[in-house]
Design a protein around this motif. Structure first.
Motif, PDB file in Angstrom:
ATOM      1  N   LEU A   1      26.603  26.706 -12.000  1.00 41.58           N
ATOM      2  CA  LEU A   1      26.969  26.169 -10.692  1.00 41.58           C
ATOM      3  C   LEU A   1      28.213  25.289 -10.766  1.00 41.58           C
ATOM      4  O   LEU A   1      29.153  25.448  -9.987  1.00 41.58           O
ATOM      5  N   GLU A   2      28.226  24.377 -11.718  1.00 39.49           N
ATOM      6  CA  GLU A   2      29.355  23.456 -11.864  1.00 39.49           C
ATOM      7  C   GLU A   2      30.652  24.222 -12.063  1.00 39.49           C
ATOM      8  O   GLU A   2      31.693  23.877 -11.506  1.00 39.49           O
TER       9      GLU A   2
ATOM     10  N   VAL B   1      36.070  27.512  -7.298  1.00 41.74           N
ATOM     11  CA  VAL B   1      36.314  27.361  -5.858  1.00 41.74           C
ATOM     12  C   VAL B   1      37.382  26.302  -5.605  1.00 41.74           C
ATOM     13  O   VAL B   1      38.253  26.479  -4.750  1.00 41.74           O
ATOM     14  N   ARG B   2      37.327  25.228  -6.371  1.00 43.24           N
ATOM     15  CA  ARG B   2      38.174  24.062  -6.104  1.00 43.24           C
ATOM     16  C   ARG B   2      39.504  24.059  -6.844  1.00 43.24           C
ATOM     17  O   ARG B   2      40.242  23.086  -6.767  1.00 43.24           O
TER      18      ARG B   2
ATOM     19  N   ALA C   1      38.632  28.337 -15.524  1.00 41.89           N
ATOM     20  CA  ALA C   1      37.283  28.161 -14.992  1.00 41.89           C
ATOM     21  C   ALA C   1      36.576  29.507 -14.836  1.00 41.89           C
ATOM     22  O   ALA C   1      35.373  29.630 -15.113  1.00 41.89           O
ATOM     23  N   ILE C   2      37.325  30.516 -14.416  1.00 41.73           N
ATOM     24  CA  ILE C   2      36.750  31.860 -14.248  1.00 41.73           C
ATOM     25  C   ILE C   2      36.266  32.388 -15.593  1.00 41.73           C
ATOM     26  O   ILE C   2      35.170  32.961 -15.709  1.00 41.73           O
TER      27      ILE C   2
ATOM     28  N   VAL D   1      32.994  30.816 -16.430  1.00 37.25           N
ATOM     29  CA  VAL D   1      31.883  31.377 -15.655  1.00 37.25           C
ATOM     30  C   VAL D   1      31.421  32.693 -16.282  1.00 37.25           C
ATOM     31  O   VAL D   1      30.220  32.922 -16.448  1.00 37.25           O
ATOM     32  N   PHE D   2      32.378  33.540 -16.659  1.00 37.36           N
ATOM     33  CA  PHE D   2      31.985  34.823 -17.263  1.00 37.36           C
ATOM     34  C   PHE D   2      31.266  34.629 -18.588  1.00 37.36           C
ATOM     35  O   PHE D   2      30.319  35.355 -18.906  1.00 37.36           O
ATOM     36  N   GLU D   3      31.688  33.621 -19.352  1.00 38.20           N
ATOM     37  CA  GLU D   3      30.986  33.324 -20.616  1.00 38.20           C
ATOM     38  C   GLU D   3      29.545  32.916 -20.340  1.00 38.20           C
ATOM     39  O   GLU D   3      28.614  33.348 -21.028  1.00 38.20           O
ATOM     40  N   LYS D   4      29.379  32.065 -19.332  1.00 39.12           N
ATOM     41  CA  LYS D   4      28.028  31.595 -18.989  1.00 39.12           C
ATOM     42  C   LYS D   4      27.160  32.728 -18.432  1.00 39.12           C
ATOM     43  O   LYS D   4      25.963  32.814 -18.704  1.00 39.12           O
TER      44      LYS D   4
END
Lengths: 250, 219
Positions: free
Chosen positions: A109-110, A116-117, A126-127, A130-133
Protein backbone atom coordinates in the motif's frame (compact mmCIF):
# COMPACT_ATOMS: atom_id res chain seq x y z
CA UNK A 1 -32.45 -2.59 20.04
CA UNK A 2 -31.01 -0.44 22.85
CA UNK A 3 -29.29 2.74 21.75
CA UNK A 4 -26.10 1.41 23.36
CA UNK A 5 -25.98 -1.69 21.14
CA UNK A 6 -26.27 0.32 17.96
CA UNK A 7 -23.31 0.30 15.65
CA UNK A 8 -22.21 3.50 13.95
CA UNK A 9 -19.43 3.91 11.45
CA UNK A 10 -17.92 7.32 10.84
CA UNK A 11 -16.42 7.26 7.39
CA UNK A 12 -15.95 8.84 4.00
CA UNK A 13 -17.06 7.37 0.70
CA UNK A 14 -13.67 7.47 -1.06
CA UNK A 15 -11.63 5.97 1.77
CA UNK A 16 -10.46 2.38 1.24
CA UNK A 17 -9.82 2.09 4.99
CA UNK A 18 -13.49 2.79 5.64
CA UNK A 19 -14.44 0.34 2.88
CA UNK A 20 -12.64 -2.43 4.78
CA UNK A 21 -14.87 -1.93 7.79
CA UNK A 22 -18.05 -1.73 5.70
CA UNK A 23 -17.25 -5.00 3.95
CA UNK A 24 -16.63 -6.70 7.30
CA UNK A 25 -19.88 -5.38 8.81
CA UNK A 26 -21.87 -6.53 5.78
CA UNK A 27 -20.25 -9.98 5.71
CA UNK A 28 -21.18 -10.43 9.36
CA UNK A 29 -24.67 -9.12 8.72
CA UNK A 30 -24.32 -6.35 11.32
CA UNK A 31 -26.73 -3.44 10.84
CA UNK A 32 -25.02 -0.08 11.16
CA UNK A 33 -25.55 3.62 10.66
CA UNK A 34 -23.05 5.26 8.34
CA UNK A 35 -22.03 8.80 9.23
CA UNK A 36 -20.41 10.52 6.26
CA UNK A 37 -17.64 12.82 7.44
CA UNK A 38 -16.46 15.92 5.64
CA UNK A 39 -12.72 15.59 6.17
CA UNK A 40 -12.22 19.32 5.57
CA UNK A 41 -14.67 20.15 8.34
CA UNK A 42 -14.40 17.25 10.73
CA UNK A 43 -17.34 16.86 13.05
CA UNK A 44 -17.00 17.45 16.78
CA UNK A 45 -18.03 13.85 17.26
CA UNK A 46 -15.19 12.53 15.12
CA UNK A 47 -12.63 14.63 16.98
CA UNK A 48 -14.09 13.38 20.25
CA UNK A 49 -14.09 9.73 19.17
CA UNK A 50 -10.65 9.78 17.60
CA UNK A 51 -8.67 12.51 19.35
CA UNK A 52 -5.33 10.82 18.67
CA UNK A 53 -5.48 10.45 14.88
CA UNK A 54 -8.59 12.48 13.96
CA UNK A 55 -9.21 10.08 11.07
CA UNK A 56 -11.86 7.80 9.67
CA UNK A 57 -12.91 5.02 10.02
CA UNK A 58 -14.17 5.08 13.59
CA UNK A 59 -16.53 2.39 14.81
CA UNK A 60 -18.86 3.22 17.67
CA UNK A 61 -20.32 0.29 19.60
CA UNK A 62 -21.80 0.25 23.08
CA UNK A 63 -20.92 3.92 23.36
CA UNK A 64 -17.22 3.24 22.87
CA UNK A 65 -15.09 4.13 19.89
CA UNK A 66 -12.61 1.90 18.12
CA UNK A 67 -10.13 3.38 15.61
CA UNK A 68 -7.68 2.07 13.00
CA UNK A 69 -9.25 -0.18 10.38
CA UNK A 70 -7.23 -3.33 11.12
CA UNK A 71 -7.94 -3.01 14.85
CA UNK A 72 -11.63 -2.55 14.02
CA UNK A 73 -11.67 -5.68 11.82
CA UNK A 74 -10.30 -7.84 14.65
CA UNK A 75 -12.76 -6.23 17.08
CA UNK A 76 -15.65 -7.06 14.76
CA UNK A 77 -14.50 -10.66 14.43
CA UNK A 78 -14.14 -11.10 18.20
CA UNK A 79 -17.40 -9.37 19.11
CA UNK A 80 -19.80 -10.90 16.58
CA UNK A 81 -18.91 -14.55 16.64
CA UNK A 82 -22.08 -15.73 14.92
CA UNK A 83 -21.37 -14.48 11.42
CA UNK A 84 -18.74 -15.91 9.05
CA UNK A 85 -15.25 -15.70 10.67
CA UNK A 86 -12.82 -13.09 9.37
CA UNK A 87 -9.82 -15.09 10.54
CA UNK A 88 -9.14 -18.84 10.51
CA UNK A 89 -9.34 -20.80 13.75
CA UNK A 90 -5.84 -22.26 13.81
CA UNK A 91 -3.21 -19.98 15.45
CA UNK A 92 -0.58 -20.67 12.79
CA UNK A 93 -2.99 -19.90 9.94
CA UNK A 94 -4.07 -16.77 11.79
CA UNK A 95 -0.41 -15.72 12.09
CA UNK A 96 0.05 -16.16 8.33
CA UNK A 97 -3.05 -14.08 7.57
CA UNK A 98 -1.88 -11.34 9.95
CA UNK A 99 1.63 -11.42 8.50
CA UNK A 100 0.43 -11.00 4.91
CA UNK A 101 -2.12 -8.38 5.94
CA UNK A 102 0.71 -6.40 7.55
CA UNK A 103 2.78 -6.91 4.39
CA UNK A 104 0.00 -5.60 2.13
CA UNK A 105 -0.53 -2.63 4.45
CA UNK A 106 3.10 -1.66 4.96
CA UNK A 107 4.99 -2.89 1.90
CA UNK A 108 2.42 -2.76 -0.89
CA UNK A 109 0.00 0.00 0.00
CA UNK A 110 2.70 2.48 0.99
CA UNK A 111 4.55 1.92 -2.26
CA UNK A 112 1.43 2.10 -4.45
CA UNK A 113 0.68 5.46 -2.79
CA UNK A 114 4.24 6.53 -3.60
CA UNK A 115 3.61 5.72 -7.27
CA UNK A 116 0.42 7.80 -7.15
CA UNK A 117 2.18 10.75 -5.54
CA UNK A 118 5.34 10.86 -7.65
CA UNK A 119 6.48 11.30 -11.23
CA UNK A 120 9.54 10.82 -13.42
CA UNK A 121 12.47 8.95 -11.95
CA UNK A 122 11.01 8.80 -8.46
CA UNK A 123 7.89 7.18 -9.84
CA UNK A 124 9.90 4.70 -11.92
CA UNK A 125 11.70 3.65 -8.77
CA UNK A 126 8.46 3.30 -6.81
CA UNK A 127 6.87 1.23 -9.59
CA UNK A 128 9.84 -1.13 -9.53
CA UNK A 129 9.42 -1.60 -5.78
CA UNK A 130 5.69 -2.35 -6.17
CA UNK A 131 6.46 -5.07 -8.71
CA UNK A 132 9.06 -6.57 -6.37
CA UNK A 133 6.52 -6.65 -3.56
CA UNK A 134 3.83 -8.11 -5.82
CA UNK A 135 6.23 -10.87 -6.77
CA UNK A 136 6.79 -11.66 -3.08
CA UNK A 137 3.04 -11.69 -2.51
CA UNK A 138 2.47 -14.01 -5.48
CA UNK A 139 5.04 -16.40 -4.00
CA UNK A 140 3.43 -16.08 -0.60
CA UNK A 141 0.02 -16.93 -2.02
CA UNK A 142 1.29 -20.26 -3.27
CA UNK A 143 2.18 -21.10 0.32
CA UNK A 144 -0.98 -19.52 1.72
CA UNK A 145 -3.39 -21.29 -0.61
CA UNK A 146 -1.31 -24.47 -0.60
CA UNK A 147 -1.83 -25.11 -4.28
CA UNK A 148 -5.61 -24.96 -4.02
CA UNK A 149 -7.76 -22.42 -5.81
CA UNK A 150 -8.83 -19.81 -3.31
CA UNK A 151 -12.55 -19.61 -3.76
CA UNK A 152 -14.01 -16.39 -2.41
CA UNK A 153 -17.60 -15.49 -1.72
CA UNK A 154 -19.53 -13.37 0.74
CA UNK A 155 -19.32 -16.22 3.24
CA UNK A 156 -15.59 -16.69 3.45
CA UNK A 157 -13.99 -13.32 2.83
CA UNK A 158 -11.46 -12.71 5.58
CA UNK A 159 -9.21 -9.90 6.79
CA UNK A 160 -6.54 -10.47 4.14
CA UNK A 161 -9.10 -10.62 1.33
CA UNK A 162 -10.70 -7.44 2.64
CA UNK A 163 -7.42 -5.52 2.92
CA UNK A 164 -6.19 -6.60 -0.50
CA UNK A 165 -9.58 -5.76 -1.95
CA UNK A 166 -9.42 -2.28 -0.43
CA UNK A 167 -6.14 -1.73 -2.27
CA UNK A 168 -6.64 -3.46 -5.60
CA UNK A 169 -10.42 -3.40 -5.94
CA UNK A 170 -9.70 -0.14 -7.78
CA UNK A 171 -6.93 -1.62 -9.91
CA UNK A 172 -8.58 -0.65 -13.19
CA UNK A 173 -8.82 2.97 -12.07
CA UNK A 174 -5.19 2.82 -10.92
CA UNK A 175 -4.18 1.47 -14.34
CA UNK A 176 -6.05 4.23 -16.14
CA UNK A 177 -4.59 7.06 -14.03
CA UNK A 178 -1.06 5.71 -13.55
CA UNK A 179 -0.59 3.96 -16.89
CA UNK A 180 0.80 0.94 -15.05
CA UNK A 181 -0.82 -2.49 -14.87
CA UNK A 182 -0.16 -3.94 -11.40
CA UNK A 183 -2.69 -6.74 -11.55
CA UNK A 184 -1.17 -8.48 -14.55
CA UNK A 185 -2.44 -12.05 -15.04
CA UNK A 186 0.69 -13.04 -16.92
CA UNK A 187 3.09 -11.82 -14.24
CA UNK A 188 0.90 -12.62 -11.22
CA UNK A 189 -1.66 -15.31 -12.11
CA UNK A 190 -2.68 -16.26 -8.55
CA UNK A 191 -2.98 -12.65 -7.40
CA UNK A 192 -4.91 -11.64 -10.52
CA UNK A 193 -7.45 -14.44 -10.24
CA UNK A 194 -7.83 -13.61 -6.54
CA UNK A 195 -8.46 -9.91 -7.26
CA UNK A 196 -10.97 -10.80 -9.99
CA UNK A 197 -12.74 -13.16 -7.57
CA UNK A 198 -13.24 -10.71 -4.77
CA UNK A 199 -14.34 -7.85 -7.00
CA UNK A 200 -17.19 -10.16 -8.08
CA UNK A 201 -18.43 -10.76 -4.54
CA UNK A 202 -21.87 -9.17 -4.15
CA UNK A 203 -21.02 -7.28 -0.97
CA UNK A 204 -17.88 -5.79 -2.53
CA UNK A 205 -19.69 -4.88 -5.75
CA UNK A 206 -22.42 -3.09 -3.83
CA UNK A 207 -19.88 -0.99 -1.92
CA UNK A 208 -17.60 -0.16 -4.83
CA UNK A 209 -17.94 3.38 -6.21
CA UNK A 210 -18.30 3.52 -10.02
CA UNK A 211 -15.12 3.37 -12.12
CA UNK A 212 -15.33 7.06 -13.09
CA UNK A 213 -15.46 8.11 -9.45
CA UNK A 214 -12.45 5.96 -8.59
CA UNK A 215 -10.52 7.47 -11.51
CA UNK A 216 -11.41 10.89 -10.11
CA UNK A 217 -10.12 9.89 -6.66
CA UNK A 218 -6.76 8.76 -8.00
CA UNK A 219 -6.42 11.79 -10.26
CA UNK A 220 -7.17 13.99 -7.29
CA UNK A 221 -4.61 12.25 -5.07
CA UNK A 222 -2.01 12.68 -7.78
CA UNK A 223 -2.82 16.34 -8.32
CA UNK A 224 -2.79 17.03 -4.61
CA UNK A 225 0.71 15.59 -4.29
CA UNK A 226 2.26 16.98 -7.45
CA UNK A 227 0.48 20.29 -8.04
CA UNK A 228 -1.35 21.20 -4.83
CA UNK A 229 -2.12 24.78 -5.83
CA UNK A 230 -3.79 23.55 -9.02
CA UNK A 231 -5.80 21.04 -7.04
CA UNK A 232 -7.04 23.97 -5.01
CA UNK A 233 -6.35 22.42 -1.67
CA UNK A 234 -4.07 23.08 1.19
CA UNK A 235 -1.95 19.98 1.59
CA UNK A 236 -2.63 18.81 5.12
CA UNK A 237 -0.81 16.08 6.94
CA UNK A 238 -2.99 13.04 7.37
CA UNK A 239 -6.02 14.17 5.41
CA UNK A 240 -6.89 11.43 2.98
CA UNK A 241 -9.10 13.28 0.57
CA UNK A 242 -10.14 16.85 1.01
CA UNK A 243 -12.31 18.54 -1.60
CA UNK A 244 -13.65 15.16 -2.73
CA UNK A 245 -15.56 15.22 0.55
CA UNK A 246 -17.81 17.83 -0.94
CA UNK A 247 -18.81 15.76 -3.96
CA UNK A 248 -21.51 13.17 -3.78
CA UNK A 249 -20.66 9.53 -3.27
CA UNK A 250 -22.48 8.06 -6.25
CA UNK B 1 2.52 -34.31 25.10
CA UNK B 2 5.05 -34.36 22.26
CA UNK B 3 8.32 -32.48 22.67
CA UNK B 4 7.80 -28.95 21.50
CA UNK B 5 10.59 -27.27 19.61
CA UNK B 6 10.66 -23.49 19.87
CA UNK B 7 13.39 -21.33 18.38
CA UNK B 8 13.77 -17.57 18.39
CA UNK B 9 16.02 -15.78 15.90
CA UNK B 10 16.84 -12.33 17.23
CA UNK B 11 19.46 -9.75 18.11
CA UNK B 12 20.46 -8.57 21.58
CA UNK B 13 19.84 -4.88 20.97
CA UNK B 14 16.59 -5.11 19.04
CA UNK B 15 13.45 -4.07 20.95
CA UNK B 16 11.19 -6.15 18.71
CA UNK B 17 13.33 -9.20 19.34
CA UNK B 18 13.30 -8.59 23.11
CA UNK B 19 9.49 -8.36 23.01
CA UNK B 20 9.31 -12.00 22.00
CA UNK B 21 11.67 -13.03 24.80
CA UNK B 22 9.38 -11.36 27.34
CA UNK B 23 6.29 -13.06 25.90
CA UNK B 24 7.90 -16.52 25.89
CA UNK B 25 9.28 -16.11 29.41
CA UNK B 26 5.93 -14.89 30.78
CA UNK B 27 4.40 -18.09 29.42
CA UNK B 28 7.24 -20.25 30.71
CA UNK B 29 7.94 -21.58 27.21
CA UNK B 30 11.36 -23.22 26.78
CA UNK B 31 13.10 -21.99 23.66
CA UNK B 32 16.42 -21.99 21.87
CA UNK B 33 17.74 -18.51 21.16
CA UNK B 34 19.81 -17.84 18.06
CA UNK B 35 21.67 -14.52 17.94
CA UNK B 36 21.81 -13.23 14.37
CA UNK B 37 24.47 -11.04 12.81
CA UNK B 38 22.38 -8.77 10.61
CA UNK B 39 25.37 -7.94 8.42
CA UNK B 40 25.75 -11.65 7.73
CA UNK B 41 22.34 -13.30 8.03
CA UNK B 42 22.28 -17.03 8.54
CA UNK B 43 20.86 -19.35 5.85
CA UNK B 44 18.38 -20.53 8.49
CA UNK B 45 16.99 -17.02 9.00
CA UNK B 46 16.72 -16.43 5.25
CA UNK B 47 14.97 -19.77 4.93
CA UNK B 48 12.48 -19.07 7.73
CA UNK B 49 11.75 -15.47 6.70
CA UNK B 50 12.38 -15.15 2.97
CA UNK B 51 9.90 -12.30 2.61
CA UNK B 52 11.55 -9.56 4.63
CA UNK B 53 14.61 -11.41 5.95
CA UNK B 54 14.21 -9.74 9.35
CA UNK B 55 14.32 -10.74 12.97
CA UNK B 56 12.55 -11.65 15.13
CA UNK B 57 11.39 -14.96 13.74
CA UNK B 58 9.75 -17.58 15.92
CA UNK B 59 9.98 -21.18 14.74
CA UNK B 60 7.55 -23.55 16.43
CA UNK B 61 7.84 -27.23 15.49
CA UNK B 62 9.42 -26.21 12.19
CA UNK B 63 6.85 -23.56 11.25
CA UNK B 64 7.95 -19.94 11.19
CA UNK B 65 6.15 -16.79 12.29
CA UNK B 66 7.50 -13.28 11.63
CA UNK B 67 6.59 -9.68 12.66
CA UNK B 68 6.82 -9.06 16.40
CA UNK B 69 3.18 -8.16 17.08
CA UNK B 70 2.01 -11.09 14.92
CA UNK B 71 4.35 -13.40 16.87
CA UNK B 72 3.00 -12.09 20.18
CA UNK B 73 -0.58 -12.84 19.14
CA UNK B 74 0.52 -16.30 17.99
CA UNK B 75 2.20 -16.98 21.34
CA UNK B 76 -0.91 -15.87 23.23
CA UNK B 77 -3.18 -18.08 21.13
CA UNK B 78 -0.92 -21.13 21.26
CA UNK B 79 0.03 -21.12 24.95
CA UNK B 80 -3.19 -20.05 26.57
CA UNK B 81 -2.14 -19.77 30.23
CA UNK B 82 -1.00 -16.37 31.62
CA UNK B 83 -2.78 -14.44 28.85
CA UNK B 84 -0.99 -11.41 27.44
CA UNK B 85 -4.06 -9.89 25.83
CA UNK B 86 -7.18 -9.16 27.91
CA UNK B 87 -10.32 -11.25 27.40
CA UNK B 88 -12.70 -8.41 26.51
CA UNK B 89 -12.77 -7.49 22.77
CA UNK B 90 -12.80 -3.74 23.48
CA UNK B 91 -9.81 -3.99 25.83
CA UNK B 92 -8.03 -6.10 23.22
CA UNK B 93 -8.75 -3.44 20.60
CA UNK B 94 -7.25 -0.77 22.87
CA UNK B 95 -4.08 -2.83 23.45
CA UNK B 96 -3.70 -3.38 19.69
CA UNK B 97 -4.46 0.27 18.89
CA UNK B 98 -1.75 1.57 21.23
CA UNK B 99 0.79 -1.08 20.20
CA UNK B 100 0.30 0.05 16.61
CA UNK B 101 0.68 3.66 17.76
CA UNK B 102 4.00 2.82 19.37
CA UNK B 103 5.32 1.11 16.24
CA UNK B 104 3.96 3.59 13.70
CA UNK B 105 4.25 6.91 15.56
CA UNK B 106 6.50 6.62 18.59
CA UNK B 107 9.35 4.66 17.07
CA UNK B 108 9.77 6.89 13.97
CA UNK B 109 9.60 9.93 16.28
CA UNK B 110 12.31 8.45 18.49
CA UNK B 111 14.48 7.79 15.43
CA UNK B 112 14.11 11.42 14.40
CA UNK B 113 15.21 12.69 17.80
CA UNK B 114 18.52 10.84 17.81
CA UNK B 115 19.60 12.25 14.45
CA UNK B 116 18.20 15.77 14.79
CA UNK B 117 19.85 18.86 16.23
CA UNK B 118 18.90 22.20 17.74
CA UNK B 119 15.44 23.57 17.06
CA UNK B 120 14.40 20.61 14.97
CA UNK B 121 15.30 18.23 17.76
CA UNK B 122 13.38 20.34 20.25
CA UNK B 123 10.30 20.08 18.05
CA UNK B 124 10.65 16.31 17.82
CA UNK B 125 11.01 16.06 21.60
CA UNK B 126 7.83 18.08 22.13
CA UNK B 127 6.06 15.76 19.71
CA UNK B 128 7.19 12.59 21.45
CA UNK B 129 6.33 13.96 24.87
CA UNK B 130 2.81 14.59 23.57
CA UNK B 131 2.70 11.00 22.34
CA UNK B 132 3.72 9.78 25.77
CA UNK B 133 1.01 11.97 27.32
CA UNK B 134 -1.45 10.16 25.05
CA UNK B 135 -0.12 6.83 26.33
CA UNK B 136 -0.59 8.02 29.90
CA UNK B 137 -4.27 8.44 29.06
CA UNK B 138 -4.44 4.71 28.42
CA UNK B 139 -2.44 3.73 31.50
CA UNK B 140 -4.36 5.93 33.97
CA UNK B 141 -4.18 4.51 37.52
CA UNK B 142 -3.10 1.02 36.54
CA UNK B 143 0.12 -0.64 37.65
CA UNK B 144 0.77 -1.79 34.09
CA UNK B 145 -1.12 -1.34 30.81
CA UNK B 146 -2.13 -4.98 31.31
CA UNK B 147 -3.48 -4.28 34.81
CA UNK B 148 -1.86 -6.00 37.75
CA UNK B 149 0.60 -7.83 35.53
CA UNK B 150 2.44 -7.20 32.27
CA UNK B 151 0.38 -7.37 29.12
CA UNK B 152 0.60 -7.01 25.36
CA UNK B 153 0.95 -3.24 25.44
CA UNK B 154 3.56 -3.19 28.21
CA UNK B 155 5.67 -5.55 26.10
CA UNK B 156 5.13 -3.50 22.91
CA UNK B 157 6.00 -0.31 24.80
CA UNK B 158 9.47 -1.66 25.60
CA UNK B 159 10.71 0.66 22.85
CA UNK B 160 10.40 3.53 25.32
CA UNK B 161 13.45 2.12 27.10
CA UNK B 162 15.46 2.40 23.91
CA UNK B 163 14.68 6.13 23.78
CA UNK B 164 15.71 6.54 27.42
CA UNK B 165 19.05 4.80 26.80
CA UNK B 166 19.69 6.73 23.57
CA UNK B 167 19.03 10.04 25.30
CA UNK B 168 21.45 9.10 28.06
CA UNK B 169 24.09 8.02 25.54
CA UNK B 170 23.81 11.39 23.83
CA UNK B 171 23.97 13.35 27.09
CA UNK B 172 20.51 14.81 26.52
CA UNK B 173 18.05 16.00 29.17
CA UNK B 174 15.55 13.43 30.31
CA UNK B 175 12.73 13.24 27.81
CA UNK B 176 10.58 10.90 29.90
CA UNK B 177 10.97 12.90 33.08
CA UNK B 178 8.99 12.57 36.28
CA UNK B 179 7.84 16.18 36.24
CA UNK B 180 6.28 16.18 32.80
CA UNK B 181 5.18 12.56 32.59
CA UNK B 182 4.71 11.27 36.15
CA UNK B 183 2.34 8.45 35.23
CA UNK B 184 4.53 6.94 32.51
CA UNK B 185 7.67 7.56 34.56
CA UNK B 186 6.22 5.48 37.40
CA UNK B 187 5.25 2.73 34.94
CA UNK B 188 8.76 2.61 33.53
CA UNK B 189 10.29 2.10 36.98
CA UNK B 190 7.86 -0.75 37.67
CA UNK B 191 8.59 -2.27 34.26
CA UNK B 192 12.35 -2.23 34.81
CA UNK B 193 11.79 -3.74 38.24
CA UNK B 194 9.68 -6.64 36.98
CA UNK B 195 11.42 -9.99 37.44
CA UNK B 196 10.71 -11.30 33.94
CA UNK B 197 11.03 -8.04 32.05
CA UNK B 198 14.37 -7.02 33.45
CA UNK B 199 15.95 -10.21 32.08
CA UNK B 200 14.94 -9.07 28.63
CA UNK B 201 16.57 -5.67 28.28
CA UNK B 202 19.99 -5.21 26.71
CA UNK B 203 22.81 -4.88 29.28
CA UNK B 204 22.92 -1.13 30.02
CA UNK B 205 26.64 -0.43 29.48
CA UNK B 206 26.80 -2.37 26.24
CA UNK B 207 23.63 -0.66 25.04
CA UNK B 208 24.96 2.82 25.91
CA UNK B 209 28.19 2.08 24.04
CA UNK B 210 26.26 0.92 21.00
CA UNK B 211 24.22 4.13 20.89
CA UNK B 212 27.25 6.35 21.44
CA UNK B 213 28.83 4.76 18.40
CA UNK B 214 25.63 4.74 16.33
CA UNK B 215 24.28 8.22 17.04
CA UNK B 216 27.10 10.07 18.76
CA UNK B 217 28.96 11.03 15.59
CA UNK B 218 26.15 13.30 14.40
CA UNK B 219 26.50 15.49 17.50
Amino acid sequence: MAEENKVKLHGMWASPYVKRVEIALKIKGIPYEFVEEDLVNKSQLLLQYNPVHKKVPVLIHNGKSICESLVILEYIDETWKNGPPLLPQDPYKRAKVRFWTSFVEKELLENVLLVVRSEGEAQEKAIKVVFEKLKLLEEGLKDLFQGETHHIDGENMGILDIVLCSLFGAHKAQEEVLGVKFIDPEKFPLLSSWVTAFTEVAVVKALQPPHEKLVMVYQFLRQKALRPSAAGVEVKEGVYVTSLSRSSPF
Amino acid sequence: MAEEEVKLFGTWASPVSRRIEVALKLKGVQYEYIEEDLTNKSPALLNYNPVNKQIPVLVHNGKSVAESLVIMEYIDETWKHNPILPADPYERAMARFWAKYIDEKFWPAAMKIVVANGEEQKGEIDEIQQQMKNLEGELKEKKFFGGESLGFLDIAANIIIWLVVAQEALGMDQILNEEKLPVLYGWLQRLLDDAVFKECVPPKDRHLDLFKVKFGSSK
